[in-house]
Motif scaffolding. Structure first.
Motif, PDB file in Angstrom:
ATOM      1  N   GLY A 174      67.681  21.439  68.640  1.00  0.00           N
ATOM      2  CA  GLY A 174      69.158  21.879  68.521  1.00  0.00           C
ATOM      3  C   GLY A 174      69.112  22.751  69.924  1.00  0.00           C
ATOM      4  N   SER A 175      68.275  23.641  70.185  1.00  0.00           N
ATOM      5  CA  SER A 175      68.277  24.238  71.496  1.00  0.00           C
ATOM      6  C   SER A 175      68.287  23.745  72.709  1.00  0.00           C
ATOM      7  N   PHE A 176      67.429  22.585  72.476  1.00  0.00           N
ATOM      8  CA  PHE A 176      67.468  21.636  73.932  1.00  0.00           C
ATOM      9  C   PHE A 176      69.072  21.067  74.213  1.00  0.00           C
ATOM     10  N   LEU A 177      69.327  20.569  72.869  1.00  0.00           N
ATOM     11  CA  LEU A 177      70.703  19.586  72.934  1.00  0.00           C
ATOM     12  C   LEU A 177      71.730  20.547  73.558  1.00  0.00           C
ATOM     13  N   PHE A 178      71.978  21.855  73.045  1.00  0.00           N
ATOM     14  CA  PHE A 178      72.943  22.643  73.393  1.00  0.00           C
ATOM     15  C   PHE A 178      72.636  23.063  74.819  1.00  0.00           C
ATOM     16  N   GLY A 179      71.422  23.456  75.139  1.00  0.00           N
ATOM     17  CA  GLY A 179      71.092  23.674  76.631  1.00  0.00           C
ATOM     18  C   GLY A 179      71.519  22.597  77.449  1.00  0.00           C
ATOM     19  N   LEU A 180      71.100  21.371  77.222  1.00  0.00           N
ATOM     20  CA  LEU A 180      71.496  20.452  78.024  1.00  0.00           C
ATOM     21  C   LEU A 180      73.255  20.137  78.315  1.00  0.00           C
ATOM     22  N   LEU A 181      73.944  20.126  77.039  1.00  0.00           N
ATOM     23  CA  LEU A 181      75.151  20.186  77.479  1.00  0.00           C
ATOM     24  C   LEU A 181      75.974  21.318  78.083  1.00  0.00           C
ATOM     25  N   ARG A 182      75.281  22.379  77.659  1.00  0.00           N
ATOM     26  CA  ARG A 182      75.968  23.772  78.700  1.00  0.00           C
ATOM     27  C   ARG A 182      75.487  23.592  80.007  1.00  0.00           C
ATOM     28  N   CYS A 183      74.380  23.071  80.279  1.00  0.00           N
ATOM     29  CA  CYS A 183      74.010  22.640  81.598  1.00  0.00           C
ATOM     30  C   CYS A 183      75.003  21.796  82.238  1.00  0.00           C
ATOM     31  N   VAL A 184      75.147  20.615  81.497  1.00  0.00           N
ATOM     32  CA  VAL A 184      76.273  19.651  82.120  1.00  0.00           C
ATOM     33  C   VAL A 184      77.701  20.358  82.417  1.00  0.00           C
ATOM     34  N   GLY A 185      77.942  21.181  81.545  1.00  0.00           N
ATOM     35  CA  GLY A 185      79.289  21.874  81.523  1.00  0.00           C
ATOM     36  C   GLY A 185      79.552  22.605  82.887  1.00  0.00           C
ATOM     37  N   SER A 186      78.334  23.360  82.873  1.00  0.00           N
ATOM     38  CA  SER A 186      78.479  24.429  84.181  1.00  0.00           C
ATOM     39  C   SER A 186      78.250  23.856  85.675  1.00  0.00           C
TER      40      SER A 186
END
Length: 329
Positions: free
Chosen positions: A258-270
């Motif tokens: 879950g942490s990696f999934l959110f981190g990946l999506l947040r990185c893409v967003g920024s």
């Protein structure tokens, strides 16, 4: 792609350690809704430690050592702050959600009050070392090939420390007698007490470990994502960590995913405008012409959607949030 992985770790690591913090408290039977507040006081304590070391010229030639000491201080402060929650939950048998909410309100007020009184400003910014030397960032080997660059060429000390802690804590909770006893206190404290386990002690320990990890996560967050600024907020990362803990079903492997999934999506967003996924010079996400706000909202929307479909299958510890009365069987 290497840049994407490195940035993903920056977003993932604080969430991973704070979600593990929530897991330890709830596995012992205490709902730690105060993770956001614990992160705030931990971030402030770590930032203050760095400020004092650099201001007094102590160990300035050993930047990474200053950072590690600040990490330890932030963990200690988080652990001490969490004692307010464990005392109210275990000794006073108060409502744990209300107690945690009160600590979330107390933490930013306390941090900002101290900053205002002693520094006469609204935030505490960690000073930089001469020559722009980084406290956390390290360059281990710039000549490594392929994906190894993402893990060993340019990284943060905190990344390696948290990954090591993740492994140790996972083994501690699931492969040791101590972990078995702690989990039994969150599942069936009456049965644990009947075989001589001190339920109150285990819940104090679980919440204290949770506080230490939460304070550490707060300091890591401000040094990797907030420019080293303690300003009485961690952008709701504590609540996101709770959501990830629920998504991970209170288990280390699920929390890591879950942490990696959110981190990946947040990185893409920024950083969508600079992402070259195929290395062909084409910035696909930028060329789609979608507004920046769309990409920024994706990780939060994804968490809500995932929780909608998985919350019914999640299995929380049975006795979490229920005060234990030794006289009741």
């Amino acid at each position: 792609m290497i840049f994407l992985i490195q940035q993903t770790f920056i977003c993932t690591i604080p969430l991973l350690i704070v979600a593990m913090a929530g897991m330890f408290a709830e596995r012992s039977g205490i709902i730690n809704i105060a993770l956001d507040g614990i992160m705030i006081v931990g971030a402030f304590g770590g930032a203050l430690t760095v400020y004092l070391f650099i201001d007094k010229g102590i160990l300035t030639e050993k930047a990474q050592l200053i950072y590690v000491i600040a990490m330890l201080i932030s963990a200690v402060i988080g652990a001490l702050f969490s004692l307010l929650l464990s005392f109210s939950a275990v000794k006073l048998k108060s409502d744990q959600t209300i107690s945690g909410t009160a600590l979330n309100l107390l933490a930013p007020a306390l941090a900002l009050f101290i900053i205002k009184i002693f520094f006469m400003q609204d935030k505490l910014v960690m000073p930089t070392l001469p020559g722009g030397v980084s406290l956390n960032f390290v360059l281990l080997n710039p000549d490594l090939p392929g994906f190894l660059q993402a893990f060993f060429s340019r990284a943060y000390i905190s990344t390696y420390i948290v990954l090591g802690l993740y492994i140790v804590l996972s083994v501690l909770l699931y492969k040791t007698r101590f972990g078995l006893r702690m989990r039994s206190c969150g599942e069936h404290p009456q049965a644990a007490d009947s075989v001589g386990i001190n339920v109150a002690k285990m819940r104090y320990l679980g919440t204290t470990i949770s506080g230490a990890l939460g304070g550490l996560g707060g300091f890591i967050y401000i040094t990797t994502s907030a420019g080293g600024t303690a300003s009485g907020t961690v952008a709701g990362m504590g609540f996101l960590a709770i959501a990830i803990m629920i998504f991970g079903n209170w288990k280390p492997v699920g929390i890591a995913l879950g942490s990696f999934l959110f981190g990946l999506l947040r990185c893409v967003g920024s950083s969508y405008a600079s992402l070259d996924l195929n290395g062909d010079g084409v910035f696909l996400l930028k060329d789609l012409g979608l507004p920046m706000y769309f990409y920024n909202i994706i990780p939060y929307a994804a968490v809500l959607i995932v929780l909608m479909f998985t919350a019914g299958k999640s299995r929380a510890p049975k006795a979490e949030g229920i005060p234990y009365d030794k006289g009741q069987r």
